[in-house]
Scaffold this motif. Structure first.
Motif, PDB file in Angstrom:
ATOM      1  N   TRP A  14      -7.048   1.540   7.694  1.00  0.00           N
ATOM      2  CA  TRP A  14      -7.568   0.802   6.539  1.00  0.00           C
ATOM      3  C   TRP A  14      -7.787  -0.666   6.912  1.00  0.00           C
ATOM      4  CZ3 TRP A  14      -9.253   3.452   2.436  1.00  0.00           C
ATOM      5  CH2 TRP A  14      -9.609   2.748   1.284  1.00  0.00           C
ATOM      6  N   HIS A  31      -3.475  -4.329   1.773  1.00  0.00           N
ATOM      7  CA  HIS A  31      -4.017  -3.487   0.710  1.00  0.00           C
ATOM      8  C   HIS A  31      -3.609  -2.033   0.918  1.00  0.00           C
ATOM      9  CE1 HIS A  31      -7.398  -1.376  -1.482  1.00  0.00           C
ATOM     10  NE2 HIS A  31      -6.765  -2.059  -2.420  1.00  0.00           N
ATOM     11  N   MET A  35      -1.496   0.351  -1.531  1.00  0.00           N
ATOM     12  CA  MET A  35      -2.118   1.572  -2.056  1.00  0.00           C
ATOM     13  C   MET A  35      -1.206   2.787  -1.929  1.00  0.00           C
ATOM     14  SD  MET A  35      -6.100   1.394  -0.856  1.00  0.00           S
ATOM     15  CE  MET A  35      -6.303   3.126  -1.155  1.00  0.00           C
ATOM     16  N   ILE A  36      -0.483   2.876  -0.821  1.00  0.00           N
ATOM     17  CA  ILE A  36       0.343   4.069  -0.607  1.00  0.00           C
ATOM     18  C   ILE A  36       1.763   3.918  -1.130  1.00  0.00           C
ATOM     19  CG2 ILE A  36      -1.030   4.853   1.355  1.00  0.00           C
ATOM     20  CD1 ILE A  36       1.139   3.783   3.210  1.00  0.00           C
ATOM     21  N   ALA A  85      -1.618  -2.139  -6.081  1.00  0.00           N
ATOM     22  CA  ALA A  85      -3.006  -2.099  -5.635  1.00  0.00           C
ATOM     23  C   ALA A  85      -3.830  -1.207  -6.553  1.00  0.00           C
ATOM     24  CB  ALA A  85      -3.096  -1.571  -4.214  1.00  0.00           C
ATOM     25  N   GLU A  86      -5.095  -1.531  -6.645  1.00  0.00           N
ATOM     26  CA  GLU A  86      -6.049  -0.640  -7.299  1.00  0.00           C
ATOM     27  C   GLU A  86      -6.138   0.613  -6.435  1.00  0.00           C
ATOM     28  OE1 GLU A  86      -8.050   1.209  -9.634  1.00  0.00           O
ATOM     29  OE2 GLU A  86      -7.944  -0.896 -10.286  1.00  0.00           O
ATOM     30  N   LYS A  87      -6.002   1.773  -7.032  1.00  0.00           N
ATOM     31  CA  LYS A  87      -6.012   3.005  -6.254  1.00  0.00           C
ATOM     32  C   LYS A  87      -7.254   3.849  -6.509  1.00  0.00           C
ATOM     33  CE  LYS A  87      -1.090   2.913  -5.837  1.00  0.00           C
ATOM     34  NZ  LYS A  87       0.140   3.593  -5.668  1.00  0.00           N
ATOM     35  N   ASP A  88      -8.054   3.462  -7.489  1.00  0.00           N
ATOM     36  CA  ASP A  88      -9.297   4.174  -7.781  1.00  0.00           C
ATOM     37  C   ASP A  88     -10.342   3.768  -6.743  1.00  0.00           C
ATOM     38  OD1 ASP A  88     -11.817   4.962  -8.735  1.00  0.00           O
ATOM     39  OD2 ASP A  88     -11.219   4.716 -10.825  1.00  0.00           O
ATOM     40  N   VAL A  89     -10.733   4.718  -5.901  1.00  0.00           N
ATOM     41  CA  VAL A  89     -11.636   4.428  -4.792  1.00  0.00           C
ATOM     42  C   VAL A  89     -12.980   3.896  -5.275  1.00  0.00           C
ATOM     43  CG1 VAL A  89     -12.802   5.422  -2.782  1.00  0.00           C
ATOM     44  CG2 VAL A  89     -10.497   6.135  -3.338  1.00  0.00           C
ATOM     45  N   ILE A  92     -12.512   0.308  -6.061  1.00  0.00           N
ATOM     46  CA  ILE A  92     -12.333  -0.441  -4.813  1.00  0.00           C
ATOM     47  C   ILE A  92     -13.695  -0.733  -4.193  1.00  0.00           C
ATOM     48  CG2 ILE A  92     -11.489  -0.294  -2.436  1.00  0.00           C
ATOM     49  CD1 ILE A  92      -9.104   1.363  -3.600  1.00  0.00           C
TER      50      ILE A  92
END
Length: 111
Positions: A14, A31, A35-36, A85-89, A92
């Motif tokens: 990433w 990021h 995210m994880i 973190a924003e997790k919606d791809v 992103i």
């Protein structure tokens, strides 16, 4: 493959992807870690996981917040700042496209 090895590979990959987005590798790695992470993460945790300085973490967190990819999360009883973190791809990629437009296309259009 061990979980830690997979986590390390994802963070590294990433980070490399972040370079293609017009950020630095560390910003991408921060990021990825957020995210994880299943729960909000503090600066100290990011520093220890990625083995980077507090200043580097703070600089990259603020840049990610400016991009709309990271948000502060208030946790009752804690004095530290925590981040998610924003997790919606889709969100992103929209944020990345918006930032690239602002940095690259808009200045060119002014010329």
């Amino acid at each position: 493959m061990q979980l830690d090895e997979g986590k390390r590979q994802f963070i590294e990959s990433w980070g490399q992807l972040g370079i293609n987005w017009g950020t630095n590798k560390t910003m991408g790695m921060v990021h990825a870690l957020l995210m994880i992470s299943p729960a909000p993460v503090c600066t100290d945790h990011i520093m220890s996981e990625l083995e980077i300085s507090r200043g580097n973490v703070n600089t990259n967190i603020h840049a990610l917040m400016d991009w709309g990819l990271v948000h502060k999360k208030f946790i009752v009883g804690e004095r530290k700042d925590f981040f998610i973190a924003e997790k919606d791809v889709v969100k992103i990629f929209k944020a990345v496209i918006s930032q690239r437009k602002k940095k690259e296309l808009d200045p060119m259009l002014k010329v």
